[in-house]
Scaffold this motif. Structure first.
Motif, mmCIF file in Angstrom:
data_model
loop_
_atom_site.group_PDB
_atom_site.id
_atom_site.type_symbol
_atom_site.label_atom_id
_atom_site.label_comp_id
_atom_site.label_asym_id
_atom_site.label_seq_id
_atom_site.Cartn_x
_atom_site.Cartn_y
_atom_site.Cartn_z
ATOM 1 N N PHE A 19 0.697 -1.252 0.071
ATOM 2 C CA PHE A 19 0.057 0.050 -0.048
ATOM 3 C C PHE A 19 0.845 1.182 -0.118
ATOM 4 O O PHE A 19 0.984 2.061 1.116
ATOM 5 N N VAL A 20 1.476 1.350 -0.941
ATOM 6 C CA VAL A 20 2.588 2.633 -1.255
ATOM 7 C C VAL A 20 1.668 3.839 -1.634
ATOM 8 O O VAL A 20 0.625 3.757 -2.223
ATOM 9 N N PRO A 21 2.242 4.883 -1.611
ATOM 10 C CA PRO A 21 1.509 6.049 -1.927
ATOM 11 C C PRO A 21 1.317 6.010 -3.402
ATOM 12 O O PRO A 21 2.351 5.468 -4.226
ATOM 13 N N SER A 22 0.102 6.829 -4.009
ATOM 14 C CA SER A 22 0.008 6.650 -5.393
ATOM 15 C C SER A 22 1.202 7.778 -5.959
ATOM 16 O O SER A 22 1.676 8.715 -5.631
ATOM 17 N N PRO A 23 1.464 7.133 -7.410
ATOM 18 C CA PRO A 23 2.299 8.147 -8.102
ATOM 19 C C PRO A 23 1.859 9.506 -8.061
ATOM 20 O O PRO A 23 2.562 10.477 -8.106
ATOM 21 N N GLN A 24 0.594 9.721 -8.204
ATOM 22 C CA GLN A 24 -0.048 11.270 -8.448
ATOM 23 C C GLN A 24 0.361 11.922 -7.060
ATOM 24 O O GLN A 24 0.679 13.073 -7.068
ATOM 25 N N ALA A 25 0.396 11.249 -6.077
ATOM 26 C CA ALA A 25 0.747 11.806 -4.456
ATOM 27 C C ALA A 25 2.182 12.310 -4.641
ATOM 28 O O ALA A 25 2.645 13.224 -4.272
ATOM 29 N N SER A 26 2.975 11.236 -5.109
ATOM 30 C CA SER A 26 4.389 11.393 -5.201
ATOM 31 C C SER A 26 4.873 12.574 -6.074
ATOM 32 O O SER A 26 5.807 13.447 -5.713
ATOM 33 N N ASP A 27 3.826 12.755 -7.213
ATOM 34 C CA ASP A 27 4.355 13.973 -8.166
ATOM 35 C C ASP A 27 3.835 15.243 -7.436
ATOM 36 O O ASP A 27 4.763 16.348 -7.538
ATOM 37 N N ARG A 28 3.214 15.175 -6.258
ATOM 38 C CA ARG A 28 2.896 16.330 -5.682
ATOM 39 C C ARG A 28 3.886 16.646 -4.709
ATOM 40 O O ARG A 28 4.130 17.754 -4.066
ATOM 41 N N GLY A 29 4.834 15.675 -4.258
ATOM 42 C CA GLY A 29 5.968 15.807 -3.458
ATOM 43 C C GLY A 29 5.587 15.775 -2.015
ATOM 44 O O GLY A 29 6.449 16.161 -1.220
ATOM 45 N N ASP A 30 4.258 15.357 -1.752
ATOM 46 C CA ASP A 30 3.859 15.201 -0.348
ATOM 47 C C ASP A 30 4.085 13.683 0.236
ATOM 48 O O ASP A 30 3.822 13.630 1.470
#
Length: 281
Positions: A263-274
């Motif tokens: 259950f890793v953070p989504s790529p979209q969330a990673s793109d936001r840097g949070d």
């Protein structure tokens, strides 16, 4: 818990119909709860949220509520439930699935099926919830040494007021003799960690257990055997508790690592840097 067509459908998604059952129950309810509590305490925020959602779909709140679910499901005649053991030879050989897990008919094969379902974005919520229940239980099973040895310790021994199997003693008695709740045991372990190795794969963890059975459990039985009967010393549980305690700790931390990796953070969330990418199991 709804145990009907939903359960049959979800378990078939995991590919469990052809796997026969065994009678061994690792750790008992108390030990499985300890593993689940430790794991839940070490989930990442993302994994905690995902796990909570799956538990909520079954009307549950905490992982320890489902930690022994897989044992209860073994009462079902159809579908046949998967084995909760893997029979690794009592030597120094590496794990060989052809020898110890033919046709994935062992706890390692069943654990892989559950993990694959949790990772599958197309799997329905119901199947993922059941897969989570299995995964929580099987990680605990793998950390009970007599669930990974070709000799599962079903020999009857004298211990305390009654004769029972060595397997049952390792499943239950050593933990019950601590006379503490699952939460108290888990908190004590977390306050005083052993810093034991918690990496590796499920196959590695199973070999660790086999090694404990080979080196720490079976060799000393002969010194307590008189006229073919093994009588364990009264302090057996106290002597073996450090091993059991460490295996419970490793099981909980490794279960958390598996779920955090799924259950890793989504790529979209990673793109936001949070958030940052989590580990993969």
């Amino acid at each position: 818990m709804r145990v009907s067509s939903l359960l049959i459908s979800a378990i078939s998604c995991l590919g469990f119909f052809s796997v026969p059952t065994t009678q061994a129950l690792a750790w008992g309810a108390l030990g499985h709860k300890v593993v689940a509590i430790i794991a839940e305490d070490h989930l990442s925020p993302e994994a905690g949220q995902a796990v909570s959602a799956l538990l909520s779909s079954e009307g549950k709140v905490n992982l320890d509520e489902v930690a022994s679910w897989a044992d209860r499901m073994r009462a079902l005649a159809i579908p046949k439930q998967p084995s909760h053991m893997v029979s690794i030879p009592l030597d120094h050989s590496a794990y060989d699935p052809e020898v110890s897990c033919a046709r994935s008919n062992c706890v390692l094969g069943a654990l892989k099926a559950g993990l694959d379902t949790l990772r599958n974005p197309e799997a329905p919520v119901e199947a993922k919830a059941i897969a989570l229940n299995y995964v929580v239980h099987y990680v605990g099973d793998i950390h009970e040494p007599l669930h990974t040895s070709v000799d599962a310790g079903f020999e009857g021994v004298e211990y305390g007021p009654k004769r029972q199997s060595l397997h049952r003693i390792w499943d239950n008695s050593i933990i019950l003799d601590q006379e503490k709740s699952a939460r108290s045991i888990a908190e004590d372990i977390e306050r005083h960690p052993s810093h034991a190795y918690v990496g590796g794969s499920p196959e590695n963890w199973a070999v660790e257990g086999r090694d404990i059975a080979r080196d720490e459990i079976f060799p000393e039985l002969d010194k307590w055997r008189v006229n073919g009967v093994v009588t364990l010393p009264d302090n057996y549980a106290d002597e073996k508790w450090p091993i059991v305690r460490q295996r419970l700790e490793q099981g909980g931390l490794r279960l958390a690592a598996l779920l955090n990796g799924i259950f890793v953070p989504s790529p979209q969330a990673s793109d936001r840097g949070d958030v940052v990418d989590g580990p993969t199991p």
